[in-house]
Scaffold this motif. Structure first.
Motif, short mmCIF file in Angstrom:
data_model
loop_
_atom_site.label_atom_id
_atom_site.label_comp_id
_atom_site.label_asym_id
_atom_site.label_seq_id
_atom_site.Cartn_x
_atom_site.Cartn_y
_atom_site.Cartn_z
N SER A 290 12.53 -17.23 -30.78
CA SER A 290 11.34 -17.96 -31.22
C SER A 290 11.01 -19.07 -30.24
N GLU A 291 10.46 -20.16 -30.75
CA GLU A 291 10.12 -21.31 -29.92
C GLU A 291 10.79 -22.56 -30.48
N PRO A 292 11.07 -23.55 -29.63
CA PRO A 292 11.70 -24.77 -30.11
C PRO A 292 10.91 -25.37 -31.29
N PRO A 312 -1.21 -10.41 -28.79
CA PRO A 312 -1.56 -10.96 -30.10
C PRO A 312 -1.58 -9.86 -31.16
N ALA A 313 -0.99 -10.15 -32.33
CA ALA A 313 -0.93 -9.15 -33.40
C ALA A 313 -1.24 -9.81 -34.74
N GLY A 314 -2.33 -10.60 -34.78
CA GLY A 314 -2.70 -11.25 -36.03
C GLY A 314 -1.83 -12.44 -36.32
N ALA A 315 -0.99 -12.32 -37.35
CA ALA A 315 -0.14 -13.44 -37.76
C ALA A 315 0.94 -13.74 -36.74
N ASP A 316 1.29 -12.78 -35.90
CA ASP A 316 2.33 -12.94 -34.89
C ASP A 316 1.76 -12.67 -33.50
N THR A 317 2.48 -13.17 -32.50
CA THR A 317 2.19 -12.81 -31.12
C THR A 317 3.49 -12.33 -30.49
N TYR A 318 3.45 -11.15 -29.89
CA TYR A 318 4.64 -10.61 -29.22
C TYR A 318 4.57 -10.95 -27.74
N VAL A 319 5.65 -11.54 -27.23
CA VAL A 319 5.71 -11.99 -25.85
C VAL A 319 6.87 -11.29 -25.16
N ALA A 334 1.27 -17.16 -34.08
CA ALA A 334 -0.03 -16.75 -33.55
C ALA A 334 -0.61 -17.76 -32.56
N GLU A 335 -0.29 -19.05 -32.73
CA GLU A 335 -0.89 -20.09 -31.90
C GLU A 335 -0.04 -20.44 -30.68
N THR A 336 0.89 -19.60 -30.30
CA THR A 336 1.75 -19.90 -29.16
C THR A 336 0.94 -20.17 -27.89
N ALA A 337 1.49 -21.05 -27.05
CA ALA A 337 0.85 -21.36 -25.78
C ALA A 337 1.37 -20.47 -24.65
N ALA A 338 2.24 -19.52 -24.95
CA ALA A 338 2.80 -18.65 -23.92
C ALA A 338 1.68 -17.91 -23.20
N ALA A 339 1.76 -17.89 -21.87
CA ALA A 339 0.73 -17.25 -21.06
C ALA A 339 1.37 -16.39 -19.99
#
Length: 365
Positions: A290-292, A312-319, A334-339
């Motif tokens: 996950s994220e910190p 992006p997959a709606g409620a989740d984002t797969y990275v 969903a709001e992750t800043a991962a790019a």
């Protein structure tokens, strides 16, 4: 109370070819057993052996405590729902459902009562006068289920009943079958290649590969503690991340070194892991990366990785990133800043890690 289904040391051969190898499965009354695995693993053959449609080469098979190893299918007190529906095209829905009772000499009053009960349960009352050709795929599957339900057998057998339906209808019918099982408390054996169906429907899952049982357990046991690399990779969507690593004891647990392309290895410490071989494979579900800030505790450790793909997959984002030479998937919010192309900090929950032997594929811890 005797198991409703008890299979001991079952073998099935076609000539010199061994299809099922030492199958041992037992379920209690009211269980929903799902046989799952890839095409050719033997799950449908095993179902046919339970039904008596295939003679077994060796072993014993009991239903309701009675030895059914060599008993005719009609005398096993089972009902089967097929992938192809197998409805009589010239008969109405009502006659399709009651035909088996009529053949067995069940009186008309009982036929009418059971038809009404099943039609209400499956919500097909408006369809009773129609013929199969006038029904949708989902409606035909309900009728096929209704024909099985009026039998009130010891054991229901389902052979990939949803595989002909579209994605949305599959979800709806899956929910209906789950609800039906909860209401009836019936004993069911269900074959599928779809691990999501297996996870959502079963009280007990049998994972098969090459005619051999890989693991038997509840959905939670199969998902959280897969017995080997095959089960870890097959069960779960997205699949469990399987990351090669070097393990070295460091006095407070085990230091895990995970290679990265063009960068220093990631180093994590698992305080609960001891006596691991030097070469191990770490199994981590995507949701356990996950994220910190989203997970806390001493088992959660952070590391930076280069992001490769963001889905992006709606409620989740797969990275996706690469660790140990393998593409891994993290399930972020969903709001992750991962790019893509940028470094991102990930939190690894080592309390959820499964360890596997890379040589044998078996679970270590």
């Amino acid at each position: 109370m005797a198991p409703i289904l008890d299979i001991q040391h079952l073998y099935k051969n076609y000539g010199a070819t061994e299809i099922l190898k030492d199958i041992n499965v037992s379920i209690e009354p009211g269980d929903f057993l799902v046989l799952v695995g890839p095409s050719g693993c033997g799950k449908s053959t095993l179902l046919n052996c339970i039904a008596g449609l295939e003679p077994i080469t060796g072993g014993t098979l009991k239903i309701g405590g009675e030895d059914m190893t060599h008993v005719s299918p009609k005398d096993r007190d089972i009902a089967m729902v097929f992938q192809s529906y197998a409805l009589y095209p010239t008969m109405s829905v009502a006659k399709n459902i009651t035909f088996g009772m009529k053949v067995r000499g069940v009186d008309q009053a009982t036929q009418d009562r059971k038809l009404a009960e099943v039609a209400r349960q499956l919500q097909i009352e408006p369809l009773l006068k129609r013929r199969p050709g006038q029904l949708s795929g989902g409606q035909r599957q309900r009728v096929a289920m209704g024909r099985a339900l009026v039998r009130d057998p010891k054991l229901f057998l389902f052979d990939e009943p949803l595989s002909n339906l579209d994605a949305k209808l599959r979800v709806e019918m899956r929910t209906e079958i789950k609800s039906l099982h909860q209401r009836l408390g019936a004993s069911m054996v269900y074959v599928t290649h779809d691990q999501i169906e297996a996870m959502t429907l079963a009280t007990k899952i049998v994972v098969m590969k090459g005619g051999v049982i890989q693991q038997i357990g509840t959905p939670a046991e199969i998902y959280n503690k897969p017995a080997n690399l095959f089960v870890a990779d097959f069960m779960g969507s997205p699949a469990m991340n399987l990351i090669p690593a070097k393990a070295r004891a460091n006095g407070v647990g085990t230091k895990l070194e995970i290679a990265r392309d063009g960068a220093e290895p990631i180093v994590l410490t698992d305080t609960r892991a001891t006596n691991l071989p030097e070469d191990v494979i770490l199994g981590l579900r995507p949701e356990d990366i996950s994220e910190p800030g989203y997970r806390s505790g001493e088992s959660v450790q952070q590391a930076q990785c280069k992001v490769e793909i963001v889905e992006p997959a709606g409620a989740d984002t797969y990275v996706m990133t690469t660790l140990g030479g393998k593409q891994i998937t993290a399930r972020l919010h969903a709001e992750t800043a991962a790019a893509p192309g940028a470094a991102h900090t990930f939190a690894f929950d080592l309390g959820k890690v499964s360890y596997f032997n890379p040589g044998t594929g078996e679970r270590i811890l």
